[in-house]
Design a protein around this motif. Structure first.
Motif, PDB file in Angstrom:
ATOM      1  N   UNK A  29      19.456  -7.443  22.597  1.00 56.21           N
ATOM      2  CA  UNK A  29      19.767  -5.604  22.445  1.00 56.21           C
ATOM      3  C   UNK A  29      19.207  -5.009  21.269  1.00 56.21           C
ATOM      4  N   UNK A  30      18.479  -5.777  20.480  1.00 57.04           N
ATOM      5  CA  UNK A  30      17.695  -5.059  19.380  1.00 57.04           C
ATOM      6  C   UNK A  30      16.525  -4.330  19.644  1.00 57.04           C
ATOM      7  N   UNK A  31      16.705  -3.124  19.322  1.00 54.77           N
ATOM      8  CA  UNK A  31      15.456  -2.047  19.408  1.00 54.77           C
ATOM      9  C   UNK A  31      15.052  -1.473  17.930  1.00 54.77           C
ATOM     10  N   UNK A  32      13.814  -1.510  17.582  1.00 59.11           N
ATOM     11  CA  UNK A  32      13.319  -1.242  16.350  1.00 59.11           C
ATOM     12  C   UNK A  32      13.986   0.485  16.354  1.00 59.11           C
ATOM     13  N   UNK A  33      14.564   0.830  15.134  1.00 56.92           N
ATOM     14  CA  UNK A  33      15.171   2.183  14.963  1.00 56.92           C
ATOM     15  C   UNK A  33      13.760   3.211  15.070  1.00 56.92           C
ATOM     16  N   UNK A  34      14.149   4.035  15.803  1.00 66.35           N
ATOM     17  CA  UNK A  34      13.442   5.275  15.960  1.00 66.35           C
ATOM     18  C   UNK A  34      12.092   4.787  17.071  1.00 66.35           C
ATOM     19  N   UNK A  35      12.093   3.621  17.795  1.00 65.06           N
ATOM     20  CA  UNK A  35      11.165   3.276  18.694  1.00 65.06           C
ATOM     21  C   UNK A  35      11.180   4.351  19.898  1.00 65.06           C
ATOM     22  N   UNK A  36      10.008   4.756  20.497  1.00 66.01           N
ATOM     23  CA  UNK A  36       9.846   5.635  21.728  1.00 66.01           C
ATOM     24  C   UNK A  36       9.947   4.791  22.880  1.00 66.01           C
ATOM     25  N   UNK A  37      10.139   5.306  24.008  1.00 67.72           N
ATOM     26  CA  UNK A  37      10.236   4.450  25.234  1.00 67.72           C
ATOM     27  C   UNK A  37      11.646   3.872  25.574  1.00 67.72           C
ATOM     28  N   UNK A  38      11.563   3.184  26.692  1.00 66.23           N
ATOM     29  CA  UNK A  38      12.884   2.813  27.350  1.00 66.23           C
ATOM     30  C   UNK A  38      13.014   1.228  27.132  1.00 66.23           C
ATOM     31  N   UNK A  39      13.965   0.685  27.451  1.00 65.23           N
ATOM     32  CA  UNK A  39      14.207  -0.596  27.237  1.00 65.23           C
ATOM     33  C   UNK A  39      15.503  -1.042  26.809  1.00 65.23           C
ATOM     34  N   UNK A  40      16.031  -2.241  27.137  1.00 64.50           N
ATOM     35  CA  UNK A  40      17.405  -2.761  26.688  1.00 64.50           C
ATOM     36  C   UNK A  40      17.467  -3.497  25.513  1.00 64.50           C
ATOM     37  N   UNK A  41      15.975  -4.088  25.147  1.00 65.58           N
ATOM     38  CA  UNK A  41      16.044  -5.016  23.805  1.00 65.58           C
ATOM     39  C   UNK A  41      16.350  -6.515  24.337  1.00 65.58           C
ATOM     40  N   UNK A  44      12.521 -10.137  24.486  1.00 63.93           N
ATOM     41  CA  UNK A  44      11.950 -11.046  23.710  1.00 63.93           C
ATOM     42  C   UNK A  44      13.262 -12.194  23.525  1.00 63.93           C
ATOM     43  N   UNK A  45      14.459 -11.878  23.728  1.00 65.08           N
ATOM     44  CA  UNK A  45      15.346 -12.662  23.624  1.00 65.08           C
ATOM     45  C   UNK A  45      15.573 -13.551  24.750  1.00 65.08           C
ATOM     46  N   UNK A  46      14.885 -12.817  25.954  1.00 64.09           N
ATOM     47  CA  UNK A  46      14.981 -13.821  27.042  1.00 64.09           C
ATOM     48  C   UNK A  46      13.685 -14.823  27.011  1.00 64.09           C
ATOM     49  N   UNK A  47      12.662 -14.351  26.393  1.00 63.01           N
ATOM     50  CA  UNK A  47      11.452 -15.270  26.115  1.00 63.01           C
ATOM     51  C   UNK A  47      12.073 -16.450  25.235  1.00 63.01           C
ATOM     52  N   UNK A  48      12.595 -15.990  24.227  1.00 64.70           N
ATOM     53  CA  UNK A  48      13.177 -16.967  23.477  1.00 64.70           C
ATOM     54  C   UNK A  48      14.065 -18.015  23.720  1.00 64.70           C
ATOM     55  N   UNK A  49      14.959 -17.618  24.815  1.00 60.58           N
ATOM     56  CA  UNK A  49      15.884 -18.548  25.264  1.00 60.58           C
ATOM     57  C   UNK A  49      15.077 -19.687  26.464  1.00 60.58           C
ATOM     58  N   UNK A  50      13.953 -19.132  26.892  1.00 58.71           N
ATOM     59  CA  UNK A  50      13.488 -19.928  27.964  1.00 58.71           C
ATOM     60  C   UNK A  50      12.479 -20.769  26.992  1.00 58.71           C
ATOM     61  N   UNK A  51      12.080 -20.410  26.067  1.00 62.35           N
ATOM     62  CA  UNK A  51      11.080 -21.321  25.295  1.00 62.35           C
ATOM     63  C   UNK A  51      11.771 -22.555  24.785  1.00 62.35           C
ATOM     64  N   UNK A  52      13.037 -22.152  24.285  1.00 58.84           N
ATOM     65  CA  UNK A  52      13.900 -23.222  23.715  1.00 58.84           C
ATOM     66  C   UNK A  52      14.237 -24.155  24.697  1.00 58.84           C
ATOM     67  N   UNK A  53      14.610 -23.638  26.081  1.00 58.22           N
ATOM     68  CA  UNK A  53      14.802 -24.684  26.982  1.00 58.22           C
ATOM     69  C   UNK A  53      13.697 -25.617  27.277  1.00 58.22           C
ATOM     70  N   UNK A  54      12.473 -25.078  26.953  1.00 62.62           N
ATOM     71  CA  UNK A  54      11.202 -25.983  27.388  1.00 62.62           C
ATOM     72  C   UNK A  54      10.624 -26.689  25.962  1.00 62.62           C
ATOM     73  N   UNK A  55      11.399 -26.702  25.100  1.00 59.56           N
ATOM     74  CA  UNK A  55      11.169 -27.237  23.904  1.00 59.56           C
ATOM     75  C   UNK A  55      10.090 -26.550  22.894  1.00 59.56           C
ATOM     76  N   UNK A  56       9.788 -25.311  23.219  1.00 53.70           N
ATOM     77  CA  UNK A  56       8.963 -24.657  22.375  1.00 53.70           C
ATOM     78  C   UNK A  56       9.648 -23.467  21.526  1.00 53.70           C
ATOM     79  N   UNK A  57       8.905 -23.029  20.614  1.00 53.32           N
ATOM     80  CA  UNK A  57       9.658 -21.958  20.025  1.00 53.32           C
ATOM     81  C   UNK A  57       8.643 -20.759  19.768  1.00 53.32           C
ATOM     82  N   UNK A  58       9.135 -19.454  19.491  1.00 57.99           N
ATOM     83  CA  UNK A  58       8.807 -18.226  19.456  1.00 57.99           C
ATOM     84  C   UNK A  58       8.422 -17.823  17.916  1.00 57.99           C
ATOM     85  N   UNK A  59       7.087 -17.483  17.784  1.00 60.02           N
ATOM     86  CA  UNK A  59       6.746 -17.146  16.243  1.00 60.02           C
ATOM     87  C   UNK A  59       6.647 -15.437  16.582  1.00 60.02           C
ATOM     88  N   UNK A  60       7.221 -14.951  15.332  1.00 56.25           N
ATOM     89  CA  UNK A  60       6.807 -13.551  15.097  1.00 56.25           C
ATOM     90  C   UNK A  60       6.134 -13.088  13.832  1.00 56.25           C
TER      91      UNK A  60
END
Length: 78
Positions: A29-41, A44-60
């Motif tokens: 649910x994190x959104x960059x303050x002042x970001x335009x557009x729609x979305x729930x945030x 990337x949280x879902x990407x990270x959860x799936x990556x972890x389940x497959x032994x991967x990591x997310x780099x930002x």
């Protein structure tokens, strides 16, 4: 011996994330303050959860080419 890895990722022009907030984009649910557009945030949280389940990591980081965020998923390779 160097660790072998497979990597996939993407970058965008905006919004810019201050270095202190880059890892927050992986929080649910994190959104960059002042970001335009729609979305729930949740994207990337879902990407990270799936990556972890497959032994991967997310780099930002920052995209040198576009000036915005760079996000990648890194898998160890046997």
């Amino acid at each position: 011996m160097r660790e072998r890895r497979a990597r996939a990722g993407g970058a965008r022009q905006r919004p810019r994330h201050p270095p202190s907030e880059r890892q927050r984009v992986l929080d649910r649910f994190y959104r960059v303050p002042g970001a335009a557009g729609h979305g729930s945030g949740l994207g990337l949280a879902i990407v990270q959860a799936v990556a972890r389940r497959h032994g991967a990591r997310v780099e930002v980081g920052e995209s040198a080419e576009l000036g915005g965020a760079r996000v990648g998923v890194v898998w160890p390779v046997a």
